[in-house]
Design a protein around this motif. Sequence first.
Motif, PDB file in Angstrom:
ATOM      1  N   ALA A  69       0.782  -1.369   0.141  1.00 13.68           N
ATOM      2  CA  ALA A  69       0.176  -0.078   0.118  1.00 13.68           C
ATOM      3  C   ALA A  69       0.766   1.280  -0.013  1.00 13.68           C
ATOM      4  CB  ALA A  69      -0.889   0.164   1.043  1.00 13.68           C
ATOM      5  N   SER A  70       0.263   2.334  -0.545  1.00 10.22           N
ATOM      6  CA  SER A  70       0.996   3.557  -0.641  1.00 10.22           C
ATOM      7  C   SER A  70       0.796   4.286   0.565  1.00 10.22           C
ATOM      8  CB  SER A  70       0.441   4.425  -1.701  1.00 10.22           C
ATOM      9  OG  SER A  70      -0.858   4.748  -1.337  1.00 10.22           O
ATOM     10  N   PHE A  75      -2.432  -4.737  14.313  1.00 11.91           N
ATOM     11  CA  PHE A  75      -3.206  -4.766  13.023  1.00 11.91           C
ATOM     12  C   PHE A  75      -3.878  -6.092  12.978  1.00 11.91           C
ATOM     13  CE2 PHE A  75       1.207  -6.559  12.641  1.00 11.91           C
ATOM     14  CZ  PHE A  75       0.969  -7.657  11.989  1.00 11.91           C
ATOM     15  N   ASN A  76      -4.798  -6.289  11.960  1.00 16.31           N
ATOM     16  CA  ASN A  76      -5.358  -7.520  11.589  1.00 16.31           C
ATOM     17  C   ASN A  76      -5.431  -7.811  10.092  1.00 16.31           C
ATOM     18  OD1 ASN A  76      -7.662  -4.996  12.069  1.00 16.31           O
ATOM     19  ND2 ASN A  76      -8.755  -6.588  11.114  1.00 16.31           N
ATOM     20  N   ILE A 120      -4.400  -6.197   5.039  1.00 22.29           N
ATOM     21  CA  ILE A 120      -3.900  -5.947   6.322  1.00 22.29           C
ATOM     22  C   ILE A 120      -4.180  -4.628   6.539  1.00 22.29           C
ATOM     23  CG2 ILE A 120      -1.593  -6.174   7.413  1.00 22.29           C
ATOM     24  CD1 ILE A 120      -0.743  -7.726   5.426  1.00 22.29           C
ATOM     25  N   THR A 121      -5.048  -4.366   7.862  1.00 23.15           N
ATOM     26  CA  THR A 121      -5.346  -2.896   8.222  1.00 23.15           C
ATOM     27  C   THR A 121      -4.598  -2.703   9.698  1.00 23.15           C
ATOM     28  OG1 THR A 121      -7.667  -3.318   7.432  1.00 23.15           O
ATOM     29  CG2 THR A 121      -7.256  -1.559   9.052  1.00 23.15           C
ATOM     30  N   GLY A 122      -4.051  -1.806   9.774  1.00 20.14           N
ATOM     31  CA  GLY A 122      -3.181  -1.011  10.790  1.00 20.14           C
ATOM     32  C   GLY A 122      -4.070  -0.344  11.836  1.00 20.14           C
ATOM     33  N   GLY A 126      -1.289  -3.315   3.347  1.00 20.63           N
ATOM     34  CA  GLY A 126      -1.217  -4.221   2.388  1.00 20.63           C
ATOM     35  C   GLY A 126      -2.241  -5.152   2.306  1.00 20.63           C
ATOM     36  N   GLN A 127      -2.130  -5.991   1.182  1.00 20.38           N
ATOM     37  CA  GLN A 127      -3.150  -7.310   0.985  1.00 20.38           C
ATOM     38  C   GLN A 127      -2.173  -8.480   0.652  1.00 20.38           C
ATOM     39  OE1 GLN A 127      -5.654  -6.769  -2.486  1.00 20.38           O
ATOM     40  NE2 GLN A 127      -7.140  -7.841  -1.178  1.00 20.38           N
ATOM     41  N   VAL A 128      -2.591  -9.455   1.456  1.00 18.41           N
ATOM     42  CA  VAL A 128      -2.156 -10.961   1.396  1.00 18.41           C
ATOM     43  C   VAL A 128      -2.758 -11.447  -0.223  1.00 18.41           C
ATOM     44  CG1 VAL A 128      -1.883 -13.048   1.830  1.00 18.41           C
ATOM     45  CG2 VAL A 128      -1.776 -11.294   3.597  1.00 18.41           C
ATOM     46  N   VAL A 129      -1.882 -12.032  -0.944  1.00 19.54           N
ATOM     47  CA  VAL A 129      -2.389 -12.673  -2.094  1.00 19.54           C
ATOM     48  C   VAL A 129      -2.526 -14.288  -2.167  1.00 19.54           C
ATOM     49  CG1 VAL A 129      -1.763 -10.809  -3.843  1.00 19.54           C
ATOM     50  CG2 VAL A 129      -0.212 -12.728  -3.388  1.00 19.54           C
TER      51      VAL A 129
END
Length: 407
Positions: free
Chosen positions: A128-129, A296-297, A304-306, A317-320
Motif C-alpha cells: 500500500a502507498s 493490525f488485523n 492488512i489493516t493497521g 497491504g493485502q495478502v495474495v
Amino acid sequence: MSFQQGLSGLNGASKQLETIGNNIANANTVGFKSAVTQFADVYANSLSGTSGLGTAGIGTRVSQIAQQFSQGNITASNSSLDMAINGGGFFRLNKNGAISYARNGQFQIDKDGYLVSADAGRLTGFVASNTGVLQTGSPTDLRISTADLAPKETVEVEALLNLDSRATVPGAFNATDPTTFNNSTSVTVFDSLGNSHVVQLYFRKTAANAWDVHATSATGTIAAGPVASITFDSAGNLVGGSPGNISIALTNGAGTPINGATGISLDFSSTTQFGSAFGVNSLTQDGFASGRLSGFNVGSDGTITGRYTNGKTSTLGQVVLANFSNPNGLQPLGNNQWAESNASGVALVGAPNSGRLGLIQSSATEDSNVDLTAELVNMITAQRVFQANAQTIKTQDQVLQTLVNLR
C-alpha cells in the motif's frame, strides 16, 4: 517359477505403509496434506509389443503417490499473525528469489518488518502507498510499516444541532458574558502538524428565525464578528444565510490558516430550529493527530489493516493467494511447501475470496487433513496385503523346493 508377483506386491505394500506412516507422522503438522499410494498392474510384453491373451500379469507397481488437497479443519490461535485459508489456494512465499507455495499460515515479523514463515520465506502480496491505496500490480514482499500515521488537517466540521425557537434575543455578543449568547458548544480541530485546537461555537439569536454563529479559540486566531448567519423557515428548517458550508479562518501554530485561505468549513445543513431545548445531536470533524501503530488485523480478503493510537486505521497491504489448474502436479519441497511444475500449470495469483481462491481467517491455522482413524484402518489393510504377498513367495518357494527334490 516366478517370484515377481509376490516381490512387487511386497514393494507396493511397503510403499503404501511408508505413505501411511508419513501421514500419521504429520497428523499435527499445520497445513499438511495427506497422500495416498496409487497402484497399476504390470504385464510383460512380447517382441511384437503386446502381451498374449490369457497371460498372467507379473505384479504391481506404484503409479504415483498422490497428495490430497482437501480442506483441513480451522483452529483458532492466539497470534494475530496466524492465517488459515478456507477454500482453494496457497500462500505465495519468496525466499531469496525462489517462489514457493504453502498452506501453513504460521507467520511472524522478522527484524526488517517482513512477514515471514518459519524458514524465513517472505509472504508476498500487494503493498500500500502512504495514503493506504493498494498497488495491485505484481506481488511483492509484504512489510509492515511502523511509521507514524501522518496527521490530517481539518477541512470540515459537520454540526447537527437544534436551536430553540423559543429563545429570546440577547444583548451585544461578548464571549466572556453568557448573557450575550443563547447557547454554546465546542469542537476539537487539527492543523497540518496534528496540533489540536478547541473551537468554541456560540449561537446568538438576532431576530425571529435568525441566528448568528460566533467562534473563539485559545490556541489560534479567529476573525472578529460572526462566522455565520443562518435563518430558518416557519417549519424550523434551515433556508437562509449560508445553508451549506461556512468558513472559519482559524490560524494554526505556524501562523497559517488551517485549510489554507478557505479555512475550516462549518456544515449546518442539517441543523433545525424547533420549539425544544438546544441539543447537539452530532458534531464531527474530519481531521486527526498523528498516530503510532498499535496493532493490525487481516481481513477475509487478505487486507492488512493497521490500528493507530489516534483511533484511526490505515491499509498496510493485502495478502495474495495462488491456485493451480492441477494442484496434484505441484512438486513437494518439504517444510510444508510446494513448487510450481509443468504438471501443475502456472500459478494463478489473485486476492483472497475471488475466483477459485478461498478466504483468509486471521488468528487461526489450518490443521492437517489426515484422518487418523482411516489411516489406522489402511495400515491394517496394507499389513494384510504385505503378509499375503509374503505368503505367495513362501508358496512359490515350497513349489520350487518340491521340484528340486524330484528324483
